[in-house]
Design an enzyme around this catalytic site. Sequence first.
Site, PDB file in Angstrom:
ATOM      1  N   GLU A  37       0.845  -1.207   0.000  1.00 48.33           N
ATOM      2  CA  GLU A  37       0.000   0.000   0.000  1.00 48.33           C
ATOM      3  C   GLU A  37       0.877   1.253   0.000  1.00 48.33           C
ATOM      4  O   GLU A  37       0.626   2.221  -0.710  1.00 48.33           O
ATOM      5  CB  GLU A  37      -0.914   0.003   1.240  1.00 48.33           C
ATOM      6  N   ASP A  39       3.886   1.464  -1.149  1.00 46.08           N
ATOM      7  CA  ASP A  39       4.507   1.593  -2.466  1.00 46.08           C
ATOM      8  C   ASP A  39       3.549   2.216  -3.483  1.00 46.08           C
ATOM      9  O   ASP A  39       3.953   2.989  -4.346  1.00 46.08           O
ATOM     10  CB  ASP A  39       4.975   0.218  -2.975  1.00 46.08           C
ATOM     11  N   SER A  84      37.844  20.292  16.527  1.00 45.84           N
ATOM     12  CA  SER A  84      37.157  19.590  17.606  1.00 45.84           C
ATOM     13  C   SER A  84      37.187  20.502  18.828  1.00 45.84           C
ATOM     14  O   SER A  84      37.573  21.664  18.716  1.00 45.84           O
ATOM     15  CB  SER A  84      37.780  18.215  17.722  1.00 45.84           C
ATOM     16  N   LEU A  85      36.720  20.044  19.953  1.00 47.92           N
ATOM     17  CA  LEU A  85      36.609  20.933  21.109  1.00 47.92           C
ATOM     18  C   LEU A  85      37.543  20.467  22.205  1.00 47.92           C
ATOM     19  O   LEU A  85      37.790  19.274  22.355  1.00 47.92           O
ATOM     20  CB  LEU A  85      35.174  20.900  21.652  1.00 47.92           C
ATOM     21  N   GLU A 122      25.118  24.930  24.819  1.00 51.95           N
ATOM     22  CA  GLU A 122      24.373  23.901  24.086  1.00 51.95           C
ATOM     23  C   GLU A 122      24.698  22.530  24.666  1.00 51.95           C
ATOM     24  O   GLU A 122      25.801  22.324  25.153  1.00 51.95           O
ATOM     25  CB  GLU A 122      24.817  23.910  22.611  1.00 51.95           C
ATOM     26  N   LYS A 124      26.098  18.892  24.518  1.00 48.31           N
ATOM     27  CA  LYS A 124      27.068  18.239  23.635  1.00 48.31           C
ATOM     28  C   LYS A 124      26.482  16.893  23.234  1.00 48.31           C
ATOM     29  O   LYS A 124      26.387  15.967  24.035  1.00 48.31           O
ATOM     30  CB  LYS A 124      28.409  18.058  24.331  1.00 48.31           C
ATOM     31  N   ASP A 126      25.873  13.346  21.600  1.00 47.70           N
ATOM     32  CA  ASP A 126      26.776  12.216  21.398  1.00 47.70           C
ATOM     33  C   ASP A 126      26.387  11.482  20.119  1.00 47.70           C
ATOM     34  O   ASP A 126      25.678  10.482  20.144  1.00 47.70           O
ATOM     35  CB  ASP A 126      26.695  11.281  22.608  1.00 47.70           C
ATOM     36  N   TYR A 244      24.298  23.133  14.534  1.00 46.48           N
ATOM     37  CA  TYR A 244      24.758  24.108  15.522  1.00 46.48           C
ATOM     38  C   TYR A 244      25.753  25.130  14.996  1.00 46.48           C
ATOM     39  O   TYR A 244      26.241  25.947  15.758  1.00 46.48           O
ATOM     40  CB  TYR A 244      25.330  23.409  16.749  1.00 46.48           C
ATOM     41  N   LYS A 332      32.510  18.162  29.944  1.00 42.38           N
ATOM     42  CA  LYS A 332      31.951  16.809  29.996  1.00 42.38           C
ATOM     43  C   LYS A 332      31.296  16.576  31.349  1.00 42.38           C
ATOM     44  O   LYS A 332      31.712  17.138  32.352  1.00 42.38           O
ATOM     45  CB  LYS A 332      33.062  15.782  29.773  1.00 42.38           C
ATOM     46  N   CYS A 426      31.669 -25.437  22.444  1.00 39.44           N
ATOM     47  CA  CYS A 426      30.460 -24.719  22.825  1.00 39.44           C
ATOM     48  C   CYS A 426      30.126 -25.044  24.281  1.00 39.44           C
ATOM     49  O   CYS A 426      30.055 -26.219  24.647  1.00 39.44           O
ATOM     50  CB  CYS A 426      29.314 -25.123  21.902  1.00 39.44           C
ATOM     51  N   CYS A 429      26.798 -27.310  24.288  1.00 37.31           N
ATOM     52  CA  CYS A 429      26.665 -28.643  23.700  1.00 37.31           C
ATOM     53  C   CYS A 429      27.993 -29.367  23.540  1.00 37.31           C
ATOM     54  O   CYS A 429      28.025 -30.540  23.191  1.00 37.31           O
ATOM     55  CB  CYS A 429      25.960 -28.553  22.348  1.00 37.31           C
ATOM     56  N   CYS A 444      29.232 -21.691  17.297  1.00 42.54           N
ATOM     57  CA  CYS A 444      29.039 -23.124  17.448  1.00 42.54           C
ATOM     58  C   CYS A 444      28.256 -23.555  16.218  1.00 42.54           C
ATOM     59  O   CYS A 444      27.209 -22.985  15.915  1.00 42.54           O
ATOM     60  CB  CYS A 444      28.219 -23.396  18.718  1.00 42.54           C
ATOM     61  N   CYS A 449      22.577 -27.825  18.775  1.00 44.24           N
ATOM     62  CA  CYS A 449      23.051 -27.268  20.054  1.00 44.24           C
ATOM     63  C   CYS A 449      21.860 -26.753  20.856  1.00 44.24           C
ATOM     64  O   CYS A 449      21.006 -26.034  20.333  1.00 44.24           O
ATOM     65  CB  CYS A 449      24.019 -26.133  19.767  1.00 44.24           C
TER      66      CYS A 449
HETATM   67  S1  IVH Z   1      30.664  22.867  17.975  1.00 45.27           S
HETATM   68  C1  IVH Z   1      34.771  24.050  16.797  1.00 45.27           C
HETATM   69  N1  IVH Z   1      28.508  22.146  19.242  1.00 45.27           N
HETATM   70  O1  IVH Z   1      31.671  17.586  19.591  1.00 45.27           O
HETATM   71  C2  IVH Z   1      33.371  23.736  17.080  1.00 45.27           C
HETATM   72  N2  IVH Z   1      30.071  20.462  18.644  1.00 45.27           N
HETATM   73  O2  IVH Z   1      34.548  17.645  20.320  1.00 45.27           O
HETATM   74  C3  IVH Z   1      33.121  22.290  17.095  1.00 45.27           C
HETATM   75  N3  IVH Z   1      29.401  18.200  19.273  1.00 45.27           N
HETATM   76  O3  IVH Z   1      33.096  17.192  16.420  1.00 45.27           O
HETATM   77  C4  IVH Z   1      31.730  21.921  16.994  1.00 45.27           C
HETATM   78  N4  IVH Z   1      27.483  18.745  20.168  1.00 45.27           N
HETATM   79  O4  IVH Z   1      30.777  16.218  16.839  1.00 45.27           O
HETATM   80  C5  IVH Z   1      29.662  21.742  18.683  1.00 45.27           C
HETATM   81  N5  IVH Z   1      26.530  21.638  20.341  1.00 45.27           N
HETATM   82  C6  IVH Z   1      27.683  21.244  19.786  1.00 45.27           C
HETATM   83  C7  IVH Z   1      28.070  19.889  19.757  1.00 45.27           C
HETATM   84  C8  IVH Z   1      29.282  19.530  19.181  1.00 45.27           C
HETATM   85  C9  IVH Z   1      28.293  17.742  19.870  1.00 45.27           C
HETATM   86  C10 IVH Z   1      30.517  17.339  18.847  1.00 45.27           C
HETATM   87  C11 IVH Z   1      30.918  17.503  17.407  1.00 45.27           C
HETATM   88  C12 IVH Z   1      32.361  17.841  17.415  1.00 45.27           C
HETATM   89  C13 IVH Z   1      32.780  17.373  18.764  1.00 45.27           C
HETATM   90  C14 IVH Z   1      33.970  18.201  19.207  1.00 45.27           C
END
Ligand code: IVH
Length: 685
Positions: A37, A39, A84-85, A122, A124, A126, A244, A332, A426, A429, A444, A449
């Site tokens: 349906e 599809d 990265s941060l 904001e 962070k 994951d 972001y 963190k 195993c 068994c 196994c 088994c």
């Molecule tokens: S800002 C230079 N904002 O954290 C700015 N990153 O450790 C870098 N991440 O690679 C990005 N939430 O994957 C920013 N609200 C947020 C985030 C965020 C998760 C991750 C992102 C980045 C990593 C850096």
Amino acid sequence: MMDRHEAQIRIDLLREALKYHNQRYYQLDDPEITDSEYDLFLAELTQLESAFPDMARPDSPTQRVGSPPLEKFSPVVHLTTMLSLKDVFPMKTDSFSEAEIIDFDRRCRSISGEESISYTVEPKLDGLAVSLLYENGRFTTGATRGDGTTGENVTQNILTIPSLPRVIPDDLPTAPEPKANPFPEKMEIRGEVCMEKAALVKLNRRRDQEGLPPFANPRNAAAGSLRQLDSRITARRPLTLFCYAIAATEGIPFPTQKETLESLARWGFQVNPLVRTGIGLQACIDYYHHINQIRAELPYEIDGVVIKVDSLRIQQQLGALARSPRWAIACKFAPVHERTTLEDIIVQVGRTGVLTPVAVLKPVHVGGVTVSRATLHNEDEIRKKDLRIGDTVIVQRAGDVIPEVVSVDREKRDGSEKPFTMPEQCPECGARVVRIEGEVALRCINLSCQAQLREHISHFASRPALDIDGMGDKMAAQLVSAGLVSDPADLFFLTKEKLLSLERMADKSATNLIEAIEGAKKPTLARFIFALGIRHVGERTAKLLAGAFGSLDELGAAGSEELQKIRDIGPEVAASIFDFFREPANLRVLEKLRAAGVSPINEEPLKYSPLWGKHFVFTGTLENTGRHEAKQLVETLGGTVGSSVTKKTSYVVAGDSPGSKIDDARKLGTPVIDETAFIALVKNE
Ligand code: IVH
């Protein structure tokens, strides 16, 4: 033919309906309509969009179905490096984290010379960082972070994420001197692809049904889903995208992070609702504590908060170090970690015979939940972490989902700890175990088994399979250990007397169970195929197989190539199905089921249709059938319809005033047929 007005109404309706059903299917795992349906709706919308091309929209559900597999990902050089941060780990004491935040603020103020600084905070998230390239306001390329300079091109996969805007409305803030085209020609939007916790639980349940290992946490699941060469697989994974940042804005001014986020939200990007903008130092610290408190209740996983200097001018002033900017830090959360003793490592055997080592832990509270078991995945993991029985280990809950042994405290060792090796036999068994080529897992391979058998029987009788009431995990285990059942077919040879020989089996329950078993003898073919527990064959694949082949005999006779003609079935799944029907032990069980009177309800197979597995492209006006009907005909008969001519196209059907597709077909040597020939083909004349 519909007029424009009618078409627009119908298109809007279909789009809404398809979006709703996508959500039921992908996010809620609870579809309300059948695949065929669905599809049909999709086919109708595709047809209307091609009849009224100006009404086509990049965010239409027709654009989100995924494309065939790639050989490998191509590299994408980011216009702006993905930094990265700097992480600050508060560890156990909150005061430590506050000191780090205060320090960060002091540094920012002293370098910039500002008296006080306003921040945006904001969660962070994951997940997996992505960069989305928009050219003249249109999404063109999606890439993973890679090494920060060059990532992988995952455009097709990103296109399957429902919250991705494909086009940005034309209302960017204009530069001080307005430009003719207010879009920066190229703009990179940065964000995080995440999988919600509940979606992960469901996905893992489905993987378990299909005999596949679970994802350990939402981040792995998001990464595993996005880095799929076959975007049709990504399309089936419930991913969300939070944005972001805007990089590479080519002079278009966004004075603050606050305004950046507001613009993103206005353009239809999903911005995390917990973001707070324009706040001072103390509010940042309060925010950190607040988010830490509510973290467990959030539907998605976060591992800290990010504090960013709000003003982009000050950000520029502060600049970046080699890998991370000076204007932001990631605070963190104290990881939900606890120490406990690894009392033992036991080995469990799953339905497909995979041996999984499991840590038996001295029960410990981790973030409000008592943990006493944790999967160790496989022997390589144990070796990598150097775990020994008796060790003091650090346990963490990866998200709220699955507890994990992260590391060992070597200093606590007194020499009495025992290294662990996976058994060569195993544990259930005693049969020899083997390492299948290309897999880390040990398996196994004894088909009778007991452990596998228990899992196999309860799968066979489960709700989406033969749906035998009263035959849950416990009953299956009891029957297997009493020796009453040594394959699924034995269920149908049980008698009330045999059941009454089991401990604590009441007369009434025995009668009910026998009746339920009797009532399960005529399942639909799809349920029956699913019940067989063929590796990689979940409910959806079982339905596709049933529709295509119509009977078990036809399915069993199918070769790998034939199987791969079915949409969504690739070489690995095809091989698994093919092998299943070549294994003598499986054939014996099938024969026994037949002898017991179990006969699935056959369907009209699509396989004999002359259109089966054929790929069509239409061009020009089809006078008699019409595009829509023609497409439906092809799809109902097991073929597929595409919009451009490729090596895979079997026929180009040319109606009146055909377009350039005819030339494409000639170049590739693809047969071109007219409408009359097409109708003859459909009718098998
Ligand atoms: S800002 C230079 N904002 O954290 C700015 N990153 O450790 C870098 N991440 O690679 C990005 N939430 O994957 C920013 N609200 C947020 C985030 C965020 C998760 C991750 C992102 C980045 C990593 C850096």
